[in-house]
Design an enzyme around this catalytic site. Structure first.
Site, PDB file in Angstrom:
ATOM      1  N   LYS A 105       0.966  -1.214   0.153  1.00 21.08           N
ATOM      2  CA  LYS A 105       0.054   0.079  -0.029  1.00 21.08           C
ATOM      3  C   LYS A 105       0.848   1.370   0.137  1.00 21.08           C
ATOM      4  O   LYS A 105       2.136   1.345   0.633  1.00 21.08           O
ATOM      5  CB  LYS A 105      -0.989   0.206   1.247  1.00 21.08           C
ATOM      6  CG  LYS A 105      -2.047  -0.883   1.317  1.00 21.08           C
ATOM      7  CD  LYS A 105      -2.771  -0.880   2.600  1.00 21.08           C
ATOM      8  CE  LYS A 105      -3.969  -1.908   2.496  1.00 21.08           C
ATOM      9  NZ  LYS A 105      -4.851  -1.567   1.376  1.00 21.08           N
TER      10      LYS A 105
ATOM     11  N   ARG B  34     -10.326 -11.382   1.056  1.00 21.45           N
ATOM     12  CA  ARG B  34     -11.760 -12.436   0.332  1.00 21.45           C
ATOM     13  C   ARG B  34     -10.885 -13.561   0.223  1.00 21.45           C
ATOM     14  O   ARG B  34     -11.412 -14.710   0.301  1.00 21.45           O
ATOM     15  CB  ARG B  34     -12.040 -11.799  -1.135  1.00 21.45           C
ATOM     16  CG  ARG B  34     -10.838 -11.660  -2.177  1.00 21.45           C
ATOM     17  CD  ARG B  34     -11.083 -10.851  -3.180  1.00 21.45           C
ATOM     18  NE  ARG B  34     -10.944  -9.479  -2.904  1.00 21.45           N
ATOM     19  CZ  ARG B  34     -11.254  -8.408  -3.860  1.00 21.45           C
ATOM     20  NH1 ARG B  34     -11.567  -8.723  -5.155  1.00 21.45           N
ATOM     21  NH2 ARG B  34     -11.227  -7.288  -3.374  1.00 21.45           N
TER      22      ARG B  34
HETATM   23  N1  BES Z   1      -8.027  -3.775   4.071  1.00 17.15           N
HETATM   24  C1  BES Z   1      -8.256  -3.281   2.428  1.00 17.15           C
HETATM   25  C2  BES Z   1      -9.616  -2.450   2.359  1.00 17.15           C
HETATM   26  C3  BES Z   1      -9.761  -1.161   3.178  1.00 17.15           C
HETATM   27  C4  BES Z   1      -9.064  -0.189   2.549  1.00 17.15           C
HETATM   28  C5  BES Z   1     -10.243  -0.862   4.670  1.00 17.15           C
HETATM   29  C6  BES Z   1      -9.248   1.171   3.355  1.00 17.15           C
HETATM   30  C7  BES Z   1     -10.098   0.164   5.122  1.00 17.15           C
HETATM   31  C8  BES Z   1      -9.688   1.171   4.381  1.00 17.15           C
HETATM   32  C9  BES Z   1      -8.350  -4.615   1.732  1.00 17.15           C
HETATM   33  O1  BES Z   1      -7.573  -5.729   2.093  1.00 17.15           O
HETATM   34  C10 BES Z   1      -7.691  -4.013   0.178  1.00 17.15           C
HETATM   35  O2  BES Z   1      -6.584  -3.511   0.470  1.00 17.15           O
HETATM   36  N2  BES Z   1      -8.684  -3.847  -0.630  1.00 17.15           N
HETATM   37  C11 BES Z   1      -8.140  -3.230  -1.987  1.00 17.15           C
HETATM   38  C12 BES Z   1      -8.955  -4.318  -2.992  1.00 17.15           C
HETATM   39  C13 BES Z   1      -8.186  -3.901  -4.262  1.00 17.15           C
HETATM   40  C14 BES Z   1      -7.107  -4.416  -4.508  1.00 17.15           C
HETATM   41  C15 BES Z   1      -9.293  -4.516  -5.365  1.00 17.15           C
HETATM   42  C16 BES Z   1      -8.760  -1.834  -1.825  1.00 17.15           C
HETATM   43  O3  BES Z   1      -9.867  -1.655  -1.493  1.00 17.15           O
HETATM   44  O4  BES Z   1      -7.959  -1.066  -2.408  1.00 17.15           O
HETATM   45 ZN    ZN Z   2      -5.611  -5.247   1.602  1.00 11.78          ZN
END
Ligand code: BES
Ligand code: ZN
Ligand code: ZN
Length: 522
Positions: free
Chosen positions: A279, A353
């Site tokens: 991230k 997921r």
């Molecule tokens: N834990 C994150 C989702 C999240 C993002 C929760 C911001 C709370 C605040 C999840 O694991 C994630 O990284 N999701 C990605 C999905 C994408 C790669 C399709 C996202 O939301 O960017």
């Molecule tokens: Zn994630």
């Protein structure tokens, strides 16, 4: 917090403050007038006439000089317009008021519950007051070396019933509100724990401590157990981390005479760095809260010990870190899930997921669920679609959707159903494997639900709740502070209540007999 319920005899009450509600329409209700001493009514009426008391939303005016009758002050709490008043607003007003009263050293606070009648039934009103009270008292002070004054104050909440007949209802409501309030605070505290403390092992240990309270049976699977079960998706996510993953199962049996059970599943990523698909940006620290779904499941199970519903509920938390360590899984990897389906990894950041997929398979194979409800911080895409205060959910049965709406109506939280249309199936289709874990194309929230659906038997009623956008407040909002919000906890607890009150065999009929025949979307 101690709570007591009194009948409407002002003379018997000793308190640091008595709180009465007043709508913007500015008339004191008949029961409020007969409850308060004449002198107080006179004084309040004068302040209303002079414009000092307006009844505006959340305004509070403290009227002194009642020492002679044992009560130090009367507080007139503005409720805003009768037409727009809600219990959710009341929770916020009370949260503010309680904080102020504590600051001025009030320790015994009494709420008169008359004056609202006709708008809300007494039990729900008492629950909202009690909940607002709990939120007013709550501070996360654990890591402060000099805690604020608010920490650890012992406060008594007295509720005065407008009539003796309402006492029982108010008593029940106040108890429920206290449990709901404490559960939300529990979720928040767990989600607020830093990642160096809140590890998968810490979550597993917390569950073991819960088991010591009795009435729940806790089973913990470690990585060896998961290896034996072929839970390769969970193990792949965990591989880049030094912290081992755990699968935590908490079983509450409230109705031993039936087999049916509702299974709750929470995503318990105790820190989500994104893994190799690391991230970016300054908000990575918020990913310590990526176990909010798991915290909601945990807080719900704890609440059930108090509420004692006659229903069987299994809480499952799948706990892992998502880190880019040297053994980490990589984009392009293809992994065989417990279900046998192969998954191509497009992004190691779509890890939630993957954990859920294997755990859904495990649940269906071993825990005989009648209904599955999963709760997860899954996709940030929920933010642009519904923002920080509306929770998107998916359901494969229309009667379950109605249940969620009923439950959310009671909890005061906003839930909105999103559809899963097969038109987007290509979002999970892979060239080389059976599925891929994400697509570069939106809509990501629906894409994630479509992925989970691949691991659910169509016959099984299922709800998926994505709390990613609502789990954090950047600044305080109403009774919810900045940081972890705990949003979703109350609706899940209310949902269990809804399910308890409908017998499993008649579940369809209880909600929507005609819709039984309508084919489901998911
Ligand atoms: N834990 C994150 C989702 C999240 C993002 C929760 C911001 C709370 C605040 C999840 O694991 C994630 O990284 N999701 C990605 C999905 C994408 C790669 C399709 C996202 O939301 O960017
Ligand atoms: Zn994630
Ligand atoms: Zn995540």
């Amino acid at each position: 917090m101690k709570t007591e319920v009194f009948s409407p005899q002002y003379q018997q009450i000793s308190a640091d403050a008595i709180v009465i509600g007043l709508f913007e329409q500015r008339f004191l209700s008949a029961d409020t007038i007969s409850f308060l001493p004449r002198l107080a009514v006179h004084q309040i009426k004068k302040l209303i006439e002079s414009g000092e008391i307006t009844g505006g939303s959340g305004e509070f005016t403290i009227v002194h000089r009642f020492n002679d009758v044992g009560v130090k002050r009367i507080v007139v709490l503005g409720l805003g317009s009768q037409d727009t008043f809600t219990l959710e607003l009341l929770r916020g007003y009370i949260h503010q008021l309680v904080r102020h009263l504590i600051k001025i050293n009030c320790r015994e606070i009494c709420f008169f519950t008359g004056g609202y009648t006709g708008y809300h039934e007494e039990g729900a009103l008492a629950a909202a007051i009690s909940e607002g009270f709990i939120h007013g008292l709550h501070v996360f002070k654990k890591y402060k070396s000099s805690p604020s004054n608010q920490a650890d104050v012992q406060v008594t909440l007295n509720l005065v019933a407008p009539c003796d007949e309402a006492s029982e209802e108010i008593h029940r409501g106040a108890r429920k509100g206290k449990i709901l309030g404490q559960s939300v605070c529990r979720t928040r505290e767990m989600a607020e724990e830093p990642g160096n403390v809140m590890t998968p092992a810490y979550l597993a240990h917390s569950a073991q401590l819960l088991a010591k309270k009795g009435q729940v049976e806790v089973t913990i699977l470690d990585e060896h157990d998961m290896e034996r079960e072929g839970m390769n998706l969970v193990l792949a996510v965990s591989r880049g981390s030094a912290e081992p993953a755990y699968l935590i199962i908490i079983q509450y049996v409230g109705n031993p005479s039936i087999q049916d059970n509702v299974t709750l599943l929470g995503k318990g990523i105790t820190f989500d760095s994104g893994g190799i698909s690391l991230k970016r940006g300054g908000h990575m620290y918020e990913m310590k809260r990526d176990m909010t779904g798991g915290a909601i499941v945990f807080a719900t199970m704890e609440a059930l010990l108090e509420l004692q519903p006659k229903i069987n509920v299994t809480g499952v938390i799948v706990a892992s870190e998502n880190m880019p360590g040297r053994r980490a899984y990589k984009p392009g990897d293809i992994i065989t899930s417990m279900s046998g389906k192969t998954i191509e990894i497009f992004s190691t950041d779509a890890e939630g997921r993957l954990l859920l997929a294997d755990t859904l398979t495990y649940i269906q194979q071993y825990l005989s669920p009648s209904i599955i409800i999963d709760i997860a911080t899954l996709t940030s895409a929920t933010m642009p679609s519904l923002g920080p205060r509306i929770v998107p959910f998916f359901s494969n049965r229309s009667w379950l959707t109605s249940m969620v709406h009923h439950a959310a109506q009671k909890s005061g939280e906003n839930f909105w159903e999103l559809p899963v249309f097969e038109e987007y199936h290509e979002r999970v289709a892979s060239h080389f494997a059976d599925c891929k874990n994400n697509s570069s194309k939106s809509p990501h929230t629906i894409g994630a639900a479509l992925f989970l659906k691949e691991f659910i038997n169509d016959e099984l009623p299922w709800i998926h709740i994505d709390v990613a956008a609502v789990d954090t407040n950047d600044k305080p909002y109403s009774y919810i502070p900045a940081g972890a919000t705990g949003i979703g906890t109350k609706t899940v607890i209310e949902l269990i209540g809804e399910m308890e009150s409908s017998v499993f065999a008649d579940l369809h009929a209880a909600y929507s007999p005609l819709q039984q025949k309508i084919p489901t979307q998911i």
